[in-house]
Scaffold this motif. Structure first.
Motif, PDB file in Angstrom:
ATOM      1  N   ALA A 100       0.273  -1.047  -0.161  1.00  0.00           N
ATOM      2  CA  ALA A 100      -0.464   0.054  -0.336  1.00  0.00           C
ATOM      3  C   ALA A 100       0.845   1.273   0.269  1.00  0.00           C
ATOM      4  CB  ALA A 100      -1.038   0.071   1.191  1.00  0.00           C
ATOM      5  N   ASP A 101       1.872   0.746  -0.663  1.00  0.00           N
ATOM      6  CA  ASP A 101       2.939   2.119  -0.129  1.00  0.00           C
ATOM      7  C   ASP A 101       3.186   3.147  -1.528  1.00  0.00           C
ATOM      8  OD1 ASP A 101       3.040   2.064   2.350  1.00  0.00           O
ATOM      9  OD2 ASP A 101       5.688   0.462   2.577  1.00  0.00           O
TER      10      ASP A 101
ATOM     11  N   ALA B 189       2.604   2.880   7.575  1.00  0.00           N
ATOM     12  CA  ALA B 189       1.776   2.482   8.023  1.00  0.00           C
ATOM     13  C   ALA B 189       2.475   2.152  10.161  1.00  0.00           C
ATOM     14  CB  ALA B 189       0.691   1.539   7.733  1.00  0.00           C
ATOM     15  N   ILE B 190       3.214   0.963   9.386  1.00  0.00           N
ATOM     16  CA  ILE B 190       4.131   0.552  10.911  1.00  0.00           C
ATOM     17  C   ILE B 190       5.336   1.674  10.749  1.00  0.00           C
ATOM     18  CG2 ILE B 190       5.897  -1.418  11.174  1.00  0.00           C
ATOM     19  CD1 ILE B 190       5.029  -3.117   9.348  1.00  0.00           C
ATOM     20  N   GLU B 191       5.980   2.360   9.993  1.00  0.00           N
ATOM     21  CA  GLU B 191       6.913   3.560  10.978  1.00  0.00           C
ATOM     22  C   GLU B 191       5.567   4.797  11.450  1.00  0.00           C
ATOM     23  OE1 GLU B 191       8.892   5.276   7.472  1.00  0.00           O
ATOM     24  OE2 GLU B 191       9.586   2.636   7.378  1.00  0.00           O
TER      25      GLU B 191
ATOM     26  N   VAL C  58      -3.455  -2.627   3.171  1.00  0.00           N
ATOM     27  CA  VAL C  58      -2.611  -2.320   4.284  1.00  0.00           C
ATOM     28  C   VAL C  58      -1.516  -3.938   5.213  1.00  0.00           C
ATOM     29  CG1 VAL C  58      -1.949  -1.156   6.036  1.00  0.00           C
ATOM     30  CG2 VAL C  58      -3.473   0.220   4.197  1.00  0.00           C
ATOM     31  N   LEU C  59      -2.325  -4.130   5.710  1.00  0.00           N
ATOM     32  CA  LEU C  59      -2.158  -4.882   6.337  1.00  0.00           C
ATOM     33  C   LEU C  59      -1.388  -6.336   5.113  1.00  0.00           C
ATOM     34  CD1 LEU C  59      -1.737  -5.950   8.964  1.00  0.00           C
ATOM     35  CD2 LEU C  59      -3.452  -7.807   8.584  1.00  0.00           C
ATOM     36  N   GLY C  60      -1.724  -6.327   3.942  1.00  0.00           N
ATOM     37  CA  GLY C  60      -1.470  -7.174   2.888  1.00  0.00           C
ATOM     38  C   GLY C  60      -1.614  -8.802   2.767  1.00  0.00           C
TER      39      GLY C  60
ATOM     40  N   ASP D 254      -6.913  -1.652   7.633  1.00  0.00           N
ATOM     41  CA  ASP D 254      -7.807  -2.839   6.156  1.00  0.00           C
ATOM     42  C   ASP D 254      -8.901  -2.639   5.843  1.00  0.00           C
ATOM     43  OD1 ASP D 254      -6.423  -4.172   4.153  1.00  0.00           O
ATOM     44  OD2 ASP D 254      -6.378  -6.439   5.203  1.00  0.00           O
ATOM     45  N   GLU D 255      -9.914  -2.919   6.856  1.00  0.00           N
ATOM     46  CA  GLU D 255     -11.025  -3.562   6.507  1.00  0.00           C
ATOM     47  C   GLU D 255     -11.979  -2.685   5.531  1.00  0.00           C
ATOM     48  OE1 GLU D 255     -12.957  -4.908  10.125  1.00  0.00           O
ATOM     49  OE2 GLU D 255     -11.814  -7.194  10.239  1.00  0.00           O
ATOM     50  N   THR D 256     -11.130  -1.617   6.431  1.00  0.00           N
ATOM     51  CA  THR D 256     -12.002   0.100   5.060  1.00  0.00           C
ATOM     52  C   THR D 256     -11.622   0.301   4.336  1.00  0.00           C
ATOM     53  OG1 THR D 256     -11.718   0.872   7.879  1.00  0.00           O
ATOM     54  CG2 THR D 256     -11.892   2.563   5.947  1.00  0.00           C
TER      55      THR D 256
END
Length: 549
Positions: free
Chosen positions: A434-435, A530-532, A498-500, A544-546
């Motif tokens: 998602a980047d 998102a992790i950073e 986002v979560l992959g 992710d669901e959104t």
């Protein structure tokens, strides 16, 4: 001159004989009845060939008979060469379910109904339900969000690698078609339709729903019916069935009607009853498992003897107890005040279209002027035959949510594939997350009627249905043509989860109403951004669901 003609002729005949020897050895493990008939036929051919070998020395090269023998044997040799060079037939296991669920909610699981513990996994599941609860508010909700029965079957079969390819619902009638993922790109030309027969054709509580499709080029049709009830309406049930056959048409030249398809499955709550015999006799036959004593008075069996349309359909032996009418959550037949007589209301029948007979129109010169289109159709039937066998036909007595017991039929379809290459090859290029925007390439492997409404969907591995995508992109939007066959399409990073996770890409053809290409599974990486930013896993899941919604 004669000797020079005998040598190649003898060689050809020996090769033909050897061909039949090999075929007999290869098929020695076939079924007894089929094997006996096949062996007898081949022995007869070998005997005829041996007789020809003994008289070939007596042939006169100037005799017309000599030319005819040579021509006949050359033709036989050519046919054997063609048969030997054909690809082998493939077998498919088809699992059919019919169940009048009596407006009940589904049971906790359907593992036993689908025989999920069996080592032999079906390639296709076809599930026909009747009397799915269709109260106005619930029916509208089900149309928007899928009904509870469809959810149960999808949730059960998706983890095992099956997806819902197609479905159709008309009030309480529901028909679902599931396939293993590997076959999905070869299931094409899907169309659905329905016919109402309730209230003189104005109400859909009775009638039929159907799905027709092409499986590796072979046209199949599945018809799920709920016909009129009660003992005295056997003739009306036949009339309703014939009306459904006449009313249902498809937008195709080759098989516009149900009976035009190579294989037709007819199943459902057909509502035929057992005539004449009293309740005591019927129940005694059931208790003693002497079901055959009831067969002559089964209305469907009786109607088949005088109705030409019904005679086209086959059915396995009714070696299981009648499936109607039971007390709920019980194996006891109706103990209410009505005390309905048990009956085989729930049935599965099928028809394999007979091979077209050649029409020989002889012109003034004595030559055959067969219609080229019919000739081509006959050649295709010879080149791509289909054979079907029923392996199993029974009821599933352990389910008690309805006053009907479900009935299952397991079939083997033996066919030669008309094609083994998907229409489209789809690939995920480079790293996906998602980047950044992602790139899809697709290649047209065969010509087909593509459309501006075609799209490529991103799916999680184990997806349930065609509509169970994470996101999609129209193939004509942001498309770059590298050449006449290879294309690139971009996917916006905001559409990527986002979560992959493990995903696949599927190309959906709007005109063919089906998936025509599936990529290899690939990994979508978690979003580094998102992790950073310190998003917790549960927040990522929520985001992710959104994004997916």
């Amino acid at each position: 001159m004669l000797f020079s003609r005998i040598q190649p002729l003898t060689s050809n005949m020996e090769e033909i004989a050897e061909y039949f020897n090999e075929k007999m050895r290869a098929r020695s493990d076939s079924m007894a009845s089929t094997g006996t008939q096949s062996t007898s036929s081949r022995l007869h051919v070998r005997q005829r060939l041996a007789m020809l070998m003994t008289c070939v020395d007596d042939l006169d090269p100037d005799d017309k008979l000599d030319a005819q023998v040579v021509k006949t044997l050359d033709g036989a040799f050519h046919v054997c060469r063609q048969i030997a060079g054909r690809p082998k037939k493939d077998q498919f296991r088809l699992y059919v379910v019919t169940w009048n669920v009596g407006t009940a909610e589904p049971p906790e699981d359907v593992d036993s109904l689908l025989q999920l513990s069996s080592p032999k996994k079906p390639d296709l599941y076809v599930i026909g339900l009747q009397e799915v609860k269709a109260a106005p508010l619930k029916f509208v909700t089900d149309l928007a969000f899928e009904d509870s029965w469809s959810h149960l079957f999808m949730n059960t079969l998706a983890p095992l690698g099956y997806i819902k390819v197609s479905s159709i619902r008309m009030q309480g009638l529901l028909l679902l078609f599931f396939s293993k993922l590997e076959h999905v790109p070869f299931i094409r030309d899907i169309q659905v339709t329905y016919t109402r027969t309730g209230l003189y054709g104005y109400w859909g509580n009775k009638g039929g729903v159907s799905i027709r499709l092409s499986l590796y080029g072979h046209m199949l049709c599945f018809l799920n019916c709920h016909l009129s009830a009660h003992m005295n309406y056997a003739s009306q049930r036949v009339d309703e069935f014939e009306y459904i056959l006449d009313a249902q048409t498809f937008d195709t030249k080759n098989s516009p009607n149900i009976l035009d398809h190579k294989v037709v499955f007819w199943f459902g709550d057909l509502n035929f009853r057992i005539e004449d015999h009293g309740m005591l006799f019927v129940r005694n036959c059931i208790t003693s498992q002497r079901f055959s004593l009831l067969w002559p008075k089964d209305q469907l069996t009786m109607m088949k003897q005088k109705e030409a349309t019904l005679q086209k359909f086959e059915e396995g032996p009714l070696d299981f107890q009648p499936t109607y009418k039971f007390d709920l959550h019980s194996d006891n037949y109706d103990t209410s005040g009505k005390k309905r007589k048990p009956a085989w209301c729930d049935r599965i029948l099928w028809q394999v279209k007979p091979k077209s007979l050649p029409t020989e129109d002889i012109n003034e010169d004595g030559h055959n002027e067969e219609d080229p289109k019919k000739q081509l159709k006959g050649e295709l039937e010879d080149e791509f035959p289909l054979k079907m066998t029923q392996d199993y036909y029974t009821s599933k007595m352990e389910y008690g949510v309805s006053d009907h017991k479900p009935v299952i039929g397991i079939f083997r379809l033996e066919l030669r594939k008309m094609y083994e290459t998907p229409l489209v090859q789809v690939c995920a290029e480079g790293e996906w997350s998602a980047d950044f925007d992602a790139l899809i390439t697709y290649r047209l492997l065969q010509s087909f009627p593509s459309s501006a409404w075609d799209w490529i969907g991103l799916y999680k591995v184990g997806f349930k249905s065609v509509s169970d995508y994470i996101t999609y992109t129209w193939v004509k939007d942001d498309q770059v043509s590298l050449n006449d066959e290879l294309f690139q399409v971009y996917v916006n990073k905001d559409e990527i989860p986002v979560l992959g996770g493990e995903c696949v890409l599927c190309y959906y053809s709007s005109n063919l109403q089906c998936i025509v290409g599936i990529s290899q599974p690939f990994k979508v990486q978690e979003s580094r951004a998102a992790i950073e930013e310190g998003l917790l896993p549960e927040n990522i899941n929520g985001l992710d669901e959104t994004v997916s919604s």
